[in-house]
Write a protein that holds these residues in place. Structure first.
Motif, PDB file in Angstrom:
ATOM      1  N   LEU A 204       0.812  -1.216   0.000  1.00 43.62           N
ATOM      2  CA  LEU A 204       0.000   0.000   0.000  1.00 43.62           C
ATOM      3  C   LEU A 204       0.842   1.260   0.000  1.00 43.62           C
ATOM      4  O   LEU A 204       0.321   2.351  -0.206  1.00 43.62           O
ATOM      5  N   SER A 205       2.151   1.134   0.256  1.00 43.88           N
ATOM      6  CA  SER A 205       3.039   2.293   0.216  1.00 43.88           C
ATOM      7  C   SER A 205       3.333   2.666  -1.239  1.00 43.88           C
ATOM      8  O   SER A 205       3.157   1.833  -2.148  1.00 43.88           O
ATOM      9  N   PRO A 206       3.785   3.900  -1.503  1.00 46.18           N
ATOM     10  CA  PRO A 206       4.100   4.290  -2.892  1.00 46.18           C
ATOM     11  C   PRO A 206       5.138   3.366  -3.539  1.00 46.18           C
ATOM     12  O   PRO A 206       5.003   2.995  -4.704  1.00 46.18           O
ATOM     13  N   ILE A 207       6.166   2.967  -2.769  1.00 41.81           N
ATOM     14  CA  ILE A 207       7.193   2.078  -3.319  1.00 41.81           C
ATOM     15  C   ILE A 207       6.583   0.712  -3.624  1.00 41.81           C
ATOM     16  O   ILE A 207       6.877   0.095  -4.654  1.00 41.81           O
ATOM     17  N   GLY A 208       5.704   0.250  -2.714  1.00 36.67           N
ATOM     18  CA  GLY A 208       5.075  -1.051  -2.916  1.00 36.67           C
ATOM     19  C   GLY A 208       4.187  -1.084  -4.139  1.00 36.67           C
ATOM     20  O   GLY A 208       4.206  -2.048  -4.920  1.00 36.67           O
ATOM     21  N   LEU A 209       3.400  -0.016  -4.341  1.00 29.43           N
ATOM     22  CA  LEU A 209       2.533   0.047  -5.515  1.00 29.43           C
ATOM     23  C   LEU A 209       3.344   0.083  -6.808  1.00 29.43           C
ATOM     24  O   LEU A 209       2.975  -0.536  -7.807  1.00 29.43           O
ATOM     25  N   GLU A 210       4.469   0.797  -6.756  1.00 28.66           N
ATOM     26  CA  GLU A 210       5.330   0.862  -7.940  1.00 28.66           C
ATOM     27  C   GLU A 210       5.940  -0.512  -8.250  1.00 28.66           C
ATOM     28  O   GLU A 210       6.000  -0.935  -9.412  1.00 28.66           O
ATOM     29  N   LEU A 211       6.370  -1.226  -7.196  1.00 29.31           N
ATOM     30  CA  LEU A 211       6.945  -2.552  -7.390  1.00 29.31           C
ATOM     31  C   LEU A 211       5.899  -3.530  -7.923  1.00 29.31           C
ATOM     32  O   LEU A 211       6.176  -4.326  -8.819  1.00 29.31           O
ATOM     33  N   LEU A 212       4.679  -3.439  -7.386  1.00 26.92           N
ATOM     34  CA  LEU A 212       3.610  -4.322  -7.857  1.00 26.92           C
ATOM     35  C   LEU A 212       3.275  -4.042  -9.314  1.00 26.92           C
ATOM     36  O   LEU A 212       3.057  -4.955 -10.110  1.00 26.92           O
ATOM     37  N   GLN A 213       3.244  -2.745  -9.670  1.00 22.55           N
ATOM     38  CA  GLN A 213       2.933  -2.376 -11.050  1.00 22.55           C
ATOM     39  C   GLN A 213       4.011  -2.886 -12.005  1.00 22.55           C
ATOM     40  O   GLN A 213       3.702  -3.402 -13.089  1.00 22.55           O
ATOM     41  N   SER A 214       5.279  -2.776 -11.617  1.00 19.11           N
ATOM     42  CA  SER A 214       6.361  -3.196 -12.509  1.00 19.11           C
ATOM     43  C   SER A 214       6.450  -4.705 -12.647  1.00 19.11           C
ATOM     44  O   SER A 214       6.981  -5.217 -13.633  1.00 19.11           O
ATOM     45  N   HIS A 215       5.933  -5.436 -11.655  1.00 20.26           N
ATOM     46  CA  HIS A 215       6.006  -6.901 -11.692  1.00 20.26           C
ATOM     47  C   HIS A 215       4.612  -7.534 -11.767  1.00 20.26           C
ATOM     48  O   HIS A 215       4.471  -8.720 -11.455  1.00 20.26           O
ATOM     49  N   ALA A 216       3.620  -6.769 -12.176  1.00 17.39           N
ATOM     50  CA  ALA A 216       2.246  -7.299 -12.186  1.00 17.39           C
ATOM     51  C   ALA A 216       2.115  -8.489 -13.121  1.00 17.39           C
ATOM     52  O   ALA A 216       1.511  -9.506 -12.761  1.00 17.39           O
ATOM     53  N   TRP A 217       2.698  -8.389 -14.333  1.00 15.95           N
ATOM     54  CA  TRP A 217       2.545  -9.490 -15.282  1.00 15.95           C
ATOM     55  C   TRP A 217       3.206 -10.778 -14.767  1.00 15.95           C
ATOM     56  O   TRP A 217       2.567 -11.834 -14.770  1.00 15.95           O
ATOM     57  N   PRO A 218       4.477 -10.753 -14.303  1.00 12.78           N
ATOM     58  CA  PRO A 218       5.059 -11.997 -13.771  1.00 12.78           C
ATOM     59  C   PRO A 218       4.283 -12.552 -12.578  1.00 12.78           C
ATOM     60  O   PRO A 218       4.126 -13.774 -12.462  1.00 12.78           O
ATOM     61  N   VAL A 219       3.766 -11.674 -11.711  1.00 10.45           N
ATOM     62  CA  VAL A 219       3.039 -12.145 -10.524  1.00 10.45           C
ATOM     63  C   VAL A 219       1.770 -12.893 -10.937  1.00 10.45           C
ATOM     64  O   VAL A 219       1.508 -14.012 -10.478  1.00 10.45           O
ATOM     65  N   PHE A 220       0.973 -12.292 -11.829  1.00 11.07           N
ATOM     66  CA  PHE A 220      -0.294 -12.926 -12.181  1.00 11.07           C
ATOM     67  C   PHE A 220      -0.106 -14.078 -13.166  1.00 11.07           C
ATOM     68  O   PHE A 220      -0.894 -15.035 -13.152  1.00 11.07           O
ATOM     69  N   ALA A 221       0.933 -14.013 -14.003  1.00 12.63           N
ATOM     70  CA  ALA A 221       1.237 -15.164 -14.855  1.00 12.63           C
ATOM     71  C   ALA A 221       1.672 -16.352 -14.001  1.00 12.63           C
ATOM     72  O   ALA A 221       1.284 -17.505 -14.260  1.00 12.63           O
ATOM     73  N   THR A 222       2.465 -16.072 -12.970  1.00 14.97           N
ATOM     74  CA  THR A 222       2.871 -17.131 -12.046  1.00 14.97           C
ATOM     75  C   THR A 222       1.659 -17.693 -11.314  1.00 14.97           C
ATOM     76  O   THR A 222       1.538 -18.913 -11.135  1.00 14.97           O
TER      77      THR A 222
END
Length: 382
Positions: A204-222
């Motif tokens: 929920l932090s700004p850094i966390g949201l940025e990290l989730l956005q940059s790795h969204a495709w690998p996370v959901f593909a996994t």
């Protein structure tokens, strides 16, 4: 990793036992889905924006793992509700064989640094092999050989547990004689805190949201690959238990229960859960029947984590690697061995060549590009 596995065995196993309706609803961490999750961890940790030594960064990494496992549970529930799960029975045997052989080889490769007692994070290489401890290798291989012989000669005995105890005793004897370093390292002190659901809070932090956005495709593909792989493995295991017990299960109900269990595992920092035939068979051999036996087994594992930390801390890593070699041997596909025996005997028919070719193709892709690629190729071939 150890707390995550025990969370899945205890909490996830209990949720699956309560919600499922199969004759023996025994769930636990499975090697193949955990390796897929490990590939995601390695990919995120390689991001230059991720500082491995920073505790806050590690919290973010665990939050991404949580998203993947919880999403996996959601996908499995959707598969169960949609009825698409019935198509799992049409996956060809060569595809399954190639994938399971690839997983078995990946497990063996992942255990080599522990067997050779190499420094943490190193890989087998000519330079690293000079640091190998022969006694650690002997201890690991001896543990694997002892477990294999016990299981083959006395199948009702808890061979893995006996091998673990015997290997740990030999390591303790070496330590008493002043050879602890040559026999390999031990696990060491485990985290004392039980994971809690706020694992997603760092995102929920700004850094966390940025990290989730940059790795969204690998996370959901996994997550999608995990859902498909664990669902397929679980349904095959449940079908095998139906044949053994002369019973039937509802695959949709079991997959929904598995999805709920994986959502609980994810929120508590656990690893992916699957229906485990080996655990069900061990429970049956020990005299347990039905969901109550599976529920008691999950509860005992939870108590082991809460009260047995000092015992787990002294387990030698080469001994654990030896146990994993036996696990890899159990995952290797027996059908492939029968095909190779027919080839060696002179059968070079078109069907045999095609089946072996598919096995080698899926296995090679799994080893070369990882398990998500192996799963994708397997789906396309199916």
């Amino acid at each position: 990793g150890i707390p995550a596995a025990l969370v899945s065995s205890a909490v996830g196993g209990a949720v699956f036992a309560l919600l499922a309706r199969g004759p023996m609803a025994a769930g636990g961490p499975a090697a193949a889905p955990v390796l897929v999750l490990g590939a995601l961890v390695a990919q995120v940790a390689a991001d230059p924006a991720f500082v491995v030594g920073n505790p806050a960064a590690v919290s973010l990494l665990l939050a991404l793992v949580t998203v993947a496992v919880v999403s996996m549970g959601v996908f499995q529930i959707a598969l169960g509700l949609s009825g698409l799960v019935r198509f799992a029975k049409f996956v060809p045997q060569p595809v399954l064989a190639g994938f399971m052989n690839g997983v078995a080889l990946l497990i063996v490769l992942s255990q080599l640094p522990l067997l050779l007692d190499l420094p943490l994070g190193s890989r087998p290489s000519p330079e690293a092999l000079r640091l190998t401890q022969p006694w650690a290798l002997a201890l690991g291989l001896g543990t694997a050989g002892g477990i294999w012989l016990l299981a083959r000669r006395w199948p009702r005995l808890p061979a893995a547990l006996l091998g673990l105890v015997a290997g740990t005793a030999v390591h303790a004897l070496c330590s008493a004689m002043g050879g602890a370093e040559s026999a390999g390292a031990v696990i060491g002190q485990l985290p004392s805190a039980w994971p809690w659901p706020p694992a997603l809070a760092p995102l929920l932090s700004p850094i966390g949201l940025e990290l989730l956005q940059s790795h969204a495709w690998p996370v959901f593909a996994t997550a999608l690959a995990l859902a498909a792989l664990a669902a397929l493995e679980s349904l095959l295991n449940l079908r095998a238990m139906d044949q053994l017990l002369d019973d039937r299960h509802d695959p949709r109900r079991e997959l929904i229960a598995l999805g709920c269990a994986n959502m609980a595992c994810g929120l508590l920092g656990g690893v992916p859960l699957a229906a485990m035939r080996a655990r069900a068979l061990a429970t049956l051999q020990a005299g347990g029947k039905g969901r109550m036996a599976a529920l008691v087994g999950a509860s005992v594992l939870g108590l082991l984590y809460l009260a047995g930390g000092p015992l787990l801390a002294v387990l030698p890593l080469p001994v654990l690697a030896g146990v994993m070699l036996v696990v890899a041997l159990g995952l290797a596909d027996r059908w492939t061995g029968r095909l190779l025996a027919r080839w060696w005997a002179g059968d070079h028919s078109r069907d045999l060549v095609l089946s072996l070719g598919v096995v080698v193709l899926v296995m090679g892709t799994t080893l070369w590009k990882g398990m998500p690629a192996g799963i994708g190729l397997g789906v396309l071939l199916s």
